[in-house]
Design a protein around this motif. Sequence first.
Motif, PDB file in Angstrom:
ATOM      1  N   GLU A 306       0.856  -1.197   0.000  1.00 21.90           N
ATOM      2  CA  GLU A 306       0.000   0.000   0.000  1.00 21.90           C
ATOM      3  C   GLU A 306       0.890   1.244   0.000  1.00 21.90           C
ATOM      4  OE1 GLU A 306      -3.116   0.233  -0.316  1.00 21.90           O
ATOM      5  OE2 GLU A 306      -4.034  -1.663   0.293  1.00 21.90           O
ATOM      6  N   ILE A 307       1.442   1.540  -1.161  1.00 18.99           N
ATOM      7  CA  ILE A 307       2.441   2.613  -1.272  1.00 18.99           C
ATOM      8  C   ILE A 307       1.852   3.969  -0.881  1.00 18.99           C
ATOM      9  CG2 ILE A 307       4.011   3.824  -2.821  1.00 18.99           C
ATOM     10  CD1 ILE A 307       4.832   0.955  -2.162  1.00 18.99           C
ATOM     11  N   ASP A 308       0.622   4.238  -1.324  1.00 17.66           N
ATOM     12  CA  ASP A 308       0.008   5.540  -1.019  1.00 17.66           C
ATOM     13  C   ASP A 308      -0.127   5.753   0.485  1.00 17.66           C
ATOM     14  OD1 ASP A 308      -0.153   6.090  -3.667  1.00 17.66           O
ATOM     15  OD2 ASP A 308      -2.263   5.564  -3.890  1.00 17.66           O
ATOM     16  N   HIS A 309      -0.549   4.728   1.189  1.00 16.65           N
ATOM     17  CA  HIS A 309      -0.729   4.848   2.638  1.00 16.65           C
ATOM     18  C   HIS A 309       0.618   4.929   3.358  1.00 16.65           C
ATOM     19  CE1 HIS A 309      -4.833   4.395   1.818  1.00 16.65           C
ATOM     20  NE2 HIS A 309      -4.940   3.069   1.874  1.00 16.65           N
ATOM     21  N   ILE A 310       1.600   4.192   2.840  1.00 15.53           N
ATOM     22  CA  ILE A 310       2.942   4.271   3.437  1.00 15.53           C
ATOM     23  C   ILE A 310       3.501   5.678   3.252  1.00 15.53           C
ATOM     24  CG2 ILE A 310       5.321   3.415   3.282  1.00 15.53           C
ATOM     25  CD1 ILE A 310       4.171   0.716   2.384  1.00 15.53           C
ATOM     26  N   GLN A 311       3.290   6.235   2.068  1.00 18.67           N
ATOM     27  CA  GLN A 311       3.754   7.603   1.809  1.00 18.67           C
ATOM     28  C   GLN A 311       3.055   8.595   2.742  1.00 18.67           C
ATOM     29  OE1 GLN A 311       2.473   9.568  -1.830  1.00 18.67           O
ATOM     30  NE2 GLN A 311       4.556  10.299  -2.176  1.00 18.67           N
ATOM     31  N   ARG A 312       1.762   8.368   2.940  1.00 17.47           N
ATOM     32  CA  ARG A 312       1.000   9.249   3.851  1.00 17.47           C
ATOM     33  C   ARG A 312       1.582   9.164   5.270  1.00 17.47           C
ATOM     34  NH1 ARG A 312      -3.591   7.820   2.138  1.00 17.47           N
ATOM     35  NH2 ARG A 312      -4.159   9.752   1.076  1.00 17.47           N
ATOM     36  N   MET A 313       1.881   7.937   5.708  1.00 24.34           N
ATOM     37  CA  MET A 313       2.449   7.754   7.040  1.00 24.34           C
ATOM     38  C   MET A 313       3.813   8.423   7.138  1.00 24.34           C
ATOM     39  SD  MET A 313       3.300   4.170   9.041  1.00 24.34           S
ATOM     40  CE  MET A 313       1.599   3.618   8.993  1.00 24.34           C
ATOM     41  N   TYR A 314       4.631   8.243   6.095  1.00 24.68           N
ATOM     42  CA  TYR A 314       5.972   8.847   6.111  1.00 24.68           C
ATOM     43  C   TYR A 314       5.893  10.366   6.188  1.00 24.68           C
ATOM     44  CZ  TYR A 314      10.151  10.936   4.174  1.00 24.68           C
ATOM     45  OH  TYR A 314      11.235  11.750   3.964  1.00 24.68           O
ATOM     46  N   LYS A 315       5.029  10.955   5.379  1.00 27.60           N
ATOM     47  CA  LYS A 315       4.942  12.418   5.359  1.00 27.60           C
ATOM     48  C   LYS A 315       4.497  12.971   6.707  1.00 27.60           C
ATOM     49  CE  LYS A 315       4.445  13.289   0.431  1.00 27.60           C
ATOM     50  NZ  LYS A 315       3.588  13.827  -0.656  1.00 27.60           N
TER      51      LYS A 315
END
Length: 792
Positions: A306-315
């Motif tokens: 889930e790249i989009d959610h991982i990116q959201r978490m990272y940001k």
Amino acid sequence: MSQQSFPIASDLNATWSFIQPGLEFILGAQGDQGVTSKMYMNCYTAIYNYCTTKSRNSPNTGASSHSMIGGSSNNSSYSLAGAEIYSKLDDYLVSYISGLKKSPNESFLEFYVKKWTRFTIGAGYMNNVFDYMNRYWVQKERSDGRRDIFDVNTLSLLKWKFNMFNNNANQLISEVLELIEKQRNNEIVETNLISVAIKSLVFLGIDVQDLKKPNLVVYIKHFEQDFLNSTADYYSKESINFLSQHNVVDYMKKCETRLAEEISRSNNYLEDHTKKLLLETLNKVLIKDHAQEMYNQFLGLLEQNEIDHIQRMYKLLSRVPSTLTPLADTFEKYIKEEAAKAIEEIKKSSDNSVESKTEGNAAAGTGAKVTRRAASGAINPKTYIHTLVNIYYKFREIIVAAFDKDPFFIKSLDNACAHFVNNNSIALPTPKSPCKTPDLLAKYADGFLKATGKEQETADMNADHLMVVLKFVNDKDAFEEHYRRLLAKRLIHSNTKSDELEEGIIQRLQDENSLEYTSKMTKMFQDMKASGDLKTHVKDQLGDNNYIKDFTPLVLAQSMWPFNYSEDYELKLAPELLPAFNKVEEVYTKQHNGRQLQWLWNHGRSEVKANLSRKGKPPFIFTVTNSQLVILLAFNKKKSYTLKELHDIVGTARHTFEAHLLPFTKYKLLDQLPPEPDAFTKDDTVFTIVDEYKSKKLKVSFVSSIKTEQKQEEDDANKEIDESRKNYLSASIVRIMKARKKMKHNELMNDVLLQAQSRFRAKIIDIKRVIDFLIEKEYIRRCDNDSYEYLA
């Protein structure tokens, strides 16, 4: 107010009575009705007349003693006037502000903002009305050190602060914060009320010592901390409540929305000083306080890609840098685990393949030794290296897409790769065994650099994959040794795909490491070129009277090539071969007087035309070793020999001779009598060449099936690596000690480890052994207090 009604210029009371109605209109005491231009000019003129007239009179007219320019009281004396009218204005502002009352149907905030807005506009105009007094009397007083005298605009603001704001600060701020909370609750509010009220606090922050210096003391004291506390409280409650009813992904989306809203609102009414503190507060209550909940979901998101959610978490977490450490650690651990699983799958698949072969061998009656040998070399280098590369590329793409190429996560990937490349069930089958990754990587390179008819098998193999894995290999010296050995074989057997490709790889190895790293390989290519020139000279001198149709003598520098002379391969050349080999020695000796040649017969290859095919068909082309060539040439003289006769002809060690003879019987080129396997090693066993060789291929290689000394080659490589490391450590220690003269044991160990790191991971025990060796050789000596001294 007409021109004729101007008061006597020197009369303070008359002048004030004349201008007060105009000030009422200017400040808005008459409602929305503003001052007319005529009224404005009349006020300005009356004040001007008063100040100029009073300033011409003696000090007794009421001017401040501070303003006197002469000590005498005659008509020629002059002082700036303004103190009396300034005092009148001060009293008037206090009275005016104190008399402001809110109507019953409005909140205090509405009342405050409305009156403040009108008052500050009026104060600006009033400042112009008193312009003459500001420019002369006020300026003179302040230059004389009076910090309790201000221009009219500043005076107005200070009176507002003392008589309006200070008395109602708590109520004002409370109503502002209530309105902000309503706005957060998506209720429609008049944002202008919030903005104007907060901006007023900034204007009221006046530094009486330096009026031009920005001062946020009122804003910070009365608003900022209360605002931050209420914000923290609001979002702390909301986040806890939201997470109790929603999943982490929804919570992260909610955080994004809330942060965007707060940033937008802060741009409308907050000072820059508060914006940073607000973000810190939001980051704490929304992100840091709930980071653990995000960590708990991270692995699941990784597993589901889930790249989009991982990116959201990272940001979100990157807003609080300290929260990224556990995320990066989890990421690194996950990569290691995924790599371990993938490599274990390769190992299982390889083991299953070996078991299948074992069962087949058992059915055929072959021994278990073959099985163990197969198991030891069962790992396919291409499969292994591509697995490592695919893991790297997979997680590098995640770093690009989800972590915005964050160096923190790149480091986690690098750490994980360095671990699983050097430490996995294939690389280290036992804790004390040398890492096999350098060897497998060298074999991978050999796979796509070697000329082969199976292009489809090497199409997806390339130098980029090689360099990716090599970057993480700890023992780069081991790779260099294995790679150089395989390169040597490709070169001497003329089995390279292209020289350009080979030299391109060496250039990349040099760029990534050092010139020294590839120096031996570069010299190998130089030797090959020199050998080509030698071949031309020899061929010209031999002419056409040569039994050998074509041959390539290779003269190789012993220190650069990974080949060792062995008495086991002391070959007796067949008479047919002697002229060519003698001519090589003759030509080379003339070119390089004093150099000694040693023939390495075990590394040569030959192609032999064999007229053993069915009548009418073309002859076979056999690829054989030099020992096998001598065996076959013997059968030109007669058809049968005993084992002892053949061995006497060949001259190599018995076990070497038998290893090279065995493929001929295995593939039915020679008939053995008696045929029993046990008879193969007996002196009187007879071997006869067949009249017609049964093979579907015209080109047959008898080289690949020789039971070569693979274990011996591996031992030689490991021995060479160990010796090279010992020399490197010795040179490093001597170099360090020569520069430092005297060093503590731990300092020396650390410096040596650091220097060796680019080539291999030195072991403490190896360094200690080298130190003992150098002490024995008297390069250094051991001193008291755990230190060493260099001996010149």
